[in-house]
Design a protein around this motif. Structure first.
Motif, PDB file in Angstrom:
ATOM      1  N   ALA A 175       0.827  -1.210   0.000  1.00 22.46           N
ATOM      2  CA  ALA A 175       0.000   0.000   0.000  1.00 22.46           C
ATOM      3  C   ALA A 175       0.859   1.257   0.000  1.00 22.46           C
ATOM      4  N   ALA A 176       2.178   1.084  -0.045  1.00 25.46           N
ATOM      5  CA  ALA A 176       3.095   2.214   0.011  1.00 25.46           C
ATOM      6  C   ALA A 176       4.353   1.883  -0.779  1.00 25.46           C
ATOM      7  N   LEU A 177       5.171   2.895  -0.982  1.00 33.09           N
ATOM      8  CA  LEU A 177       6.478   2.732  -1.619  1.00 33.09           C
ATOM      9  C   LEU A 177       7.568   2.985  -0.587  1.00 33.09           C
ATOM     10  N   PRO A 178       8.745   2.405  -0.780  1.00 34.14           N
ATOM     11  CA  PRO A 178       9.862   2.750   0.107  1.00 34.14           C
ATOM     12  C   PRO A 178      10.237   4.214  -0.082  1.00 34.14           C
ATOM     13  N   TYR A 179      10.805   4.811   0.961  1.00 29.35           N
ATOM     14  CA  TYR A 179      11.215   6.212   0.882  1.00 29.35           C
ATOM     15  C   TYR A 179      12.574   6.299   0.194  1.00 29.35           C
ATOM     16  N   PRO A 180      12.664   7.002  -0.930  1.00 34.69           N
ATOM     17  CA  PRO A 180      13.938   7.092  -1.657  1.00 34.69           C
ATOM     18  C   PRO A 180      14.821   8.189  -1.074  1.00 34.69           C
ATOM     19  N   MET A 181      16.107   7.960  -1.077  1.00 34.64           N
ATOM     20  CA  MET A 181      17.067   8.908  -0.518  1.00 34.64           C
ATOM     21  C   MET A 181      17.962   9.473  -1.607  1.00 34.64           C
ATOM     22  N   ASP A 182      17.947  10.780  -1.766  1.00 31.97           N
ATOM     23  CA  ASP A 182      18.788  11.444  -2.756  1.00 31.97           C
ATOM     24  C   ASP A 182      20.247  11.381  -2.307  1.00 31.97           C
ATOM     25  N   THR A 183      21.126  10.962  -3.204  1.00 29.18           N
ATOM     26  CA  THR A 183      22.546  10.836  -2.877  1.00 29.18           C
ATOM     27  C   THR A 183      23.386  11.984  -3.446  1.00 29.18           C
ATOM     28  N   VAL A 184      22.728  12.991  -4.006  1.00 28.95           N
ATOM     29  CA  VAL A 184      23.428  14.139  -4.591  1.00 28.95           C
ATOM     30  C   VAL A 184      23.418  15.298  -3.595  1.00 28.95           C
ATOM     31  N   ALA A 185      24.570  15.936  -3.414  1.00 33.98           N
ATOM     32  CA  ALA A 185      24.652  17.126  -2.556  1.00 33.98           C
ATOM     33  C   ALA A 185      24.138  18.317  -3.350  1.00 33.98           C
ATOM     34  N   ARG A 186      22.859  18.588  -3.217  1.00 33.00           N
ATOM     35  CA  ARG A 186      22.219  19.619  -4.043  1.00 33.00           C
ATOM     36  C   ARG A 186      22.294  20.991  -3.376  1.00 33.00           C
ATOM     37  N   GLY A 187      22.509  21.990  -4.187  1.00 33.58           N
ATOM     38  CA  GLY A 187      22.506  23.363  -3.696  1.00 33.58           C
ATOM     39  C   GLY A 187      23.889  23.973  -3.679  1.00 33.58           C
ATOM     40  N   TRP A 188      23.916  25.303  -3.727  1.00 33.39           N
ATOM     41  CA  TRP A 188      25.185  26.030  -3.739  1.00 33.39           C
ATOM     42  C   TRP A 188      25.932  25.790  -2.435  1.00 33.39           C
ATOM     43  N   GLY A 189      27.173  25.331  -2.552  1.00 30.49           N
ATOM     44  CA  GLY A 189      28.013  25.115  -1.384  1.00 30.49           C
ATOM     45  C   GLY A 189      27.688  23.881  -0.573  1.00 30.49           C
ATOM     46  N   ALA A 190      26.764  23.049  -1.043  1.00 34.71           N
ATOM     47  CA  ALA A 190      26.367  21.867  -0.282  1.00 34.71           C
ATOM     48  C   ALA A 190      27.506  20.846  -0.245  1.00 34.71           C
ATOM     49  N   LYS A 191      27.694  20.232   0.932  1.00 34.15           N
ATOM     50  CA  LYS A 191      28.699  19.194   1.104  1.00 34.15           C
ATOM     51  C   LYS A 191      28.077  17.820   1.282  1.00 34.15           C
ATOM     52  N   TYR A 192      26.834  17.801   1.709  1.00 37.17           N
ATOM     53  CA  TYR A 192      26.201  16.541   2.078  1.00 37.17           C
ATOM     54  C   TYR A 192      24.895  16.339   1.322  1.00 37.17           C
ATOM     55  N   SER A 193      24.548  15.068   1.137  1.00 37.01           N
ATOM     56  CA  SER A 193      23.297  14.713   0.478  1.00 37.01           C
ATOM     57  C   SER A 193      22.235  14.387   1.523  1.00 37.01           C
ATOM     58  N   GLN A 194      21.026  14.225   1.064  1.00 36.88           N
ATOM     59  CA  GLN A 194      19.935  13.787   1.939  1.00 36.88           C
ATOM     60  C   GLN A 194      20.273  12.439   2.572  1.00 36.88           C
ATOM     61  N   HIS A 195      20.852  11.548   1.780  1.00 35.76           N
ATOM     62  CA  HIS A 195      21.150  10.195   2.251  1.00 35.76           C
ATOM     63  C   HIS A 195      22.123  10.194   3.426  1.00 35.76           C
ATOM     64  N   ASP A 196      22.979  11.204   3.516  1.00 35.83           N
ATOM     65  CA  ASP A 196      23.960  11.252   4.596  1.00 35.83           C
ATOM     66  C   ASP A 196      23.303  11.349   5.975  1.00 35.83           C
ATOM     67  N   ALA A 197      22.027  11.681   6.010  1.00 40.45           N
ATOM     68  CA  ALA A 197      21.327  11.776   7.297  1.00 40.45           C
ATOM     69  C   ALA A 197      21.175  10.419   7.975  1.00 40.45           C
ATOM     70  N   VAL A 198      21.270   9.325   7.210  1.00 43.16           N
ATOM     71  CA  VAL A 198      21.092   7.997   7.831  1.00 43.16           C
ATOM     72  C   VAL A 198      22.225   7.701   8.807  1.00 43.16           C
ATOM     73  N   ASN A 199      23.324   8.455   8.724  1.00 45.43           N
ATOM     74  CA  ASN A 199      24.418   8.287   9.668  1.00 45.43           C
ATOM     75  C   ASN A 199      24.209   9.107  10.943  1.00 45.43           C
ATOM     76  N   ILE A 200      23.108   9.862  10.977  1.00 48.54           N
ATOM     77  CA  ILE A 200      22.855  10.757  12.108  1.00 48.54           C
ATOM     78  C   ILE A 200      21.620  10.335  12.895  1.00 48.54           C
ATOM     79  N   VAL A 201      20.540   9.995  12.184  1.00 50.46           N
ATOM     80  CA  VAL A 201      19.287   9.627  12.848  1.00 50.46           C
ATOM     81  C   VAL A 201      18.790   8.288  12.304  1.00 50.46           C
TER      82      VAL A 201
END
Length: 469
Positions: free
Chosen positions: A285-311
């Motif tokens: 009834a649902a899809l898995p949550y996809p994680m972006d692995t690209v560091a998007r935005g000016w000056g960005a160092k980290y991607s959305q996916h990098d959050a799995v190492n924090i929370v």
């Protein structure tokens, strides 16, 4: 939609309804959104240029695919509460929010004077200015009908992280927490909802900085979270809505008896065993949550996916479990015509999390939703840059929404000395024409429609093929 599919989706909505009860019984801070909600996020640059609201929407798009929501970024960089007041009617209430989420405090509390001669006097003045402005906002909010109000305490200013050539403003975050305090009291006295980002993110920063003094969720300038920080914000927000422990789906099968042991938020049919191989049909009834692995935005160092190492987002909110008992040996997992990987019978007996497997057809489907949502975010950002020009530059000059030759002539008198204005000059030269704005809005509307089409789960054919010894 057939009866089989309808039953599965109804099961998904039953989960959502039960969450509403959970919010009341365990005192969660923010009620889940409802079908048809128009959710407006009002804030400053962290909202304006940030992704946390897009990440929250992506969760709803993938977890509740039949729910039709709209979420709006209504942030403007540099805004204080007194600035937000000036644009409530034209930029906020005009979105017709059923849920209005408001955050402020980073700019309200000021900056450089904390390292000056009278930091406490400065802090008191800034907090009072913010409080006085907020009391005016509170009056306006009390007059809203059919709008649920949520106040968010701002993410912290991290004065403890070690950043080369960046001297922190001492005790700025202490002043910010005073602003959070009066937001909390206002929400309590008015029966509104409240959640504080400052405390949990400060705690995460302090915990990780024990081992790495350069770690921070608050970004390379101590103010603006990177993509990973925005995913942490989304995780905390969703957790405040009661979604911890709510997985994508769970499949449990007894291969020996060829029967379904568990089918949570999904349907499983046609379980068959041919020799040592197993197959079945699966519709979640649902899809898995996809994680972006690209560091998007000016000056960005980290991607959305990098959050799995924090929370623990994956562990708490993104579990698509396949558990099969009664097998022996090692097995290749196939979903439709895609080979996913090889697992032992022991692994399958414990259960594997398919949401970690980016090659599954359902994860690839979810990626389409993610990229459509990202494209929508990019176009919406044009409207936020336009709003900055209208409310920060044209409004004080009596030219709000003038969008005529005089307006751009006045603009051109200032672009040489105003770098922020100069950076937005080309965009305004296009956006001043209603036909261009309408074309952008049509693109957003089309992307939203496609997100609500692409996110519908599809019945999958699953096979476990035993590897030869």
């Amino acid at each position: 939609m057939g009866n089989y599919s309808r039953k599965i989706f109804l099961a998904g909505f039953a989960v959502l309804l039960s969450l509403g009860t959970a919010v009341r019984t365990v005192a969660q801070q923010i009620s889940p959104f409802k079908d048809g909600d128009r959710v407006v996020f009002l804030g400053n640059s962290i909202t304006d240029g940030g992704h946390y609201h897009a990440y929250i929407w992506l969760y709803y798009l993938t977890r509740f695919p039949e729910m039709k929501l709209k979420m709006f970024n209504v942030g403007i960089g540099g805004d204080r509460v007194v600035d937000m007041l000036r644009r409530l009617d034209g930029d906020v209430f005009s979105k017709q929010p059923t849920v209005l989420i408001t955050t402020f405090g980073m700019n309200d509390s000021g900056y450089f004077e904390y390292n000056g001669d009278q930091p406490e006097v400065f802090a008191n003045a800034k907090v009072k200015e913010s409080y006085d402005g907020y009391k005016e906002m509170e009056k306006r909010y009390k007059g809203l009908v059919d709008t649920r109000l949520v106040l968010l305490g701002s993410t912290p200013y991290d004065e403890n992280v070690v950043i080369k050539d960046n001297k922190p403003f001492k005790n700025k975050n202490k002043a910010m927490k005073r602003i959070v305090d009066f937001q909390r009291e206002s929400a309590k006295s008015n029966g509104w909802e409240f959640y504080d980002f400052n405390q949990p993110i400060s705690a995460i920063n302090a915990n990780f900085q024990q081992k790495d003094p350069t770690f921070t969720i608050s970004g390379s300038d101590r103010v603006h979270p990177d993509n990973n920080g925005h995913m942490v914000m989304a995780y905390l927000f969703l957790k405040a809505q009661g979604f911890a422990g709510q997985g994508v789906a769970t499949v449990g099968i007894d291969a020996t008896k060829q029967r379904v042991i568990e089918a949570k938020n999904c349907g499983v049919e046609n379980v068959k065993k041919a020799g040592n191989n197993l197959s079945f049909d699966y519709l979640a009834a649902a899809l898995p949550y996809p994680m972006d692995t690209v560091a998007r935005g000016w000056g960005a160092k980290y991607s959305q996916h990098d959050a799995v190492n924090i929370v623990p987002f994956m562990e708490e909110m993104n579990q698509e479990i396949l558990q099969v008992k009664g097998l022996k040996g090692n097995y290749t997992l196939w979903i439709d015509d895609q080979e996913i990987g090889v697992w032992s019978a022991a692994d399958l007996d414990k259960g594997i999390n398919l949401a970690n497997q980016t090659r599954t057809p359902q994860y690839q489907q979810a990626l389409k939703v993610m990229f459509l949502n990202e494209e929508r975010w990019e176009i919406e950002r044009r409207f936020r840059d336009l709003a900055w020009v209208q409310y920060n530059f044209f409004l004080p000059k009596g030219l709000l929404n003038a969008d005529n030759r005089k307006a751009i002539e006045v603009m051109d008198q200032h672009v040489a000395t105003d770098g922020w204005l100069r950076a937005k000059r080309d965009l305004y030269a296009k956006a001043m024409y209603p036909e261009v704005r309408a074309a952008w809005q049509n693109q957003i509307d089309d992307l939203q429609q496609r997100m609500n089409e692409v996110n519908q789960p599809i019945k999958r054919s699953v096979r476990l093929v035993q590897l030869k010894k």
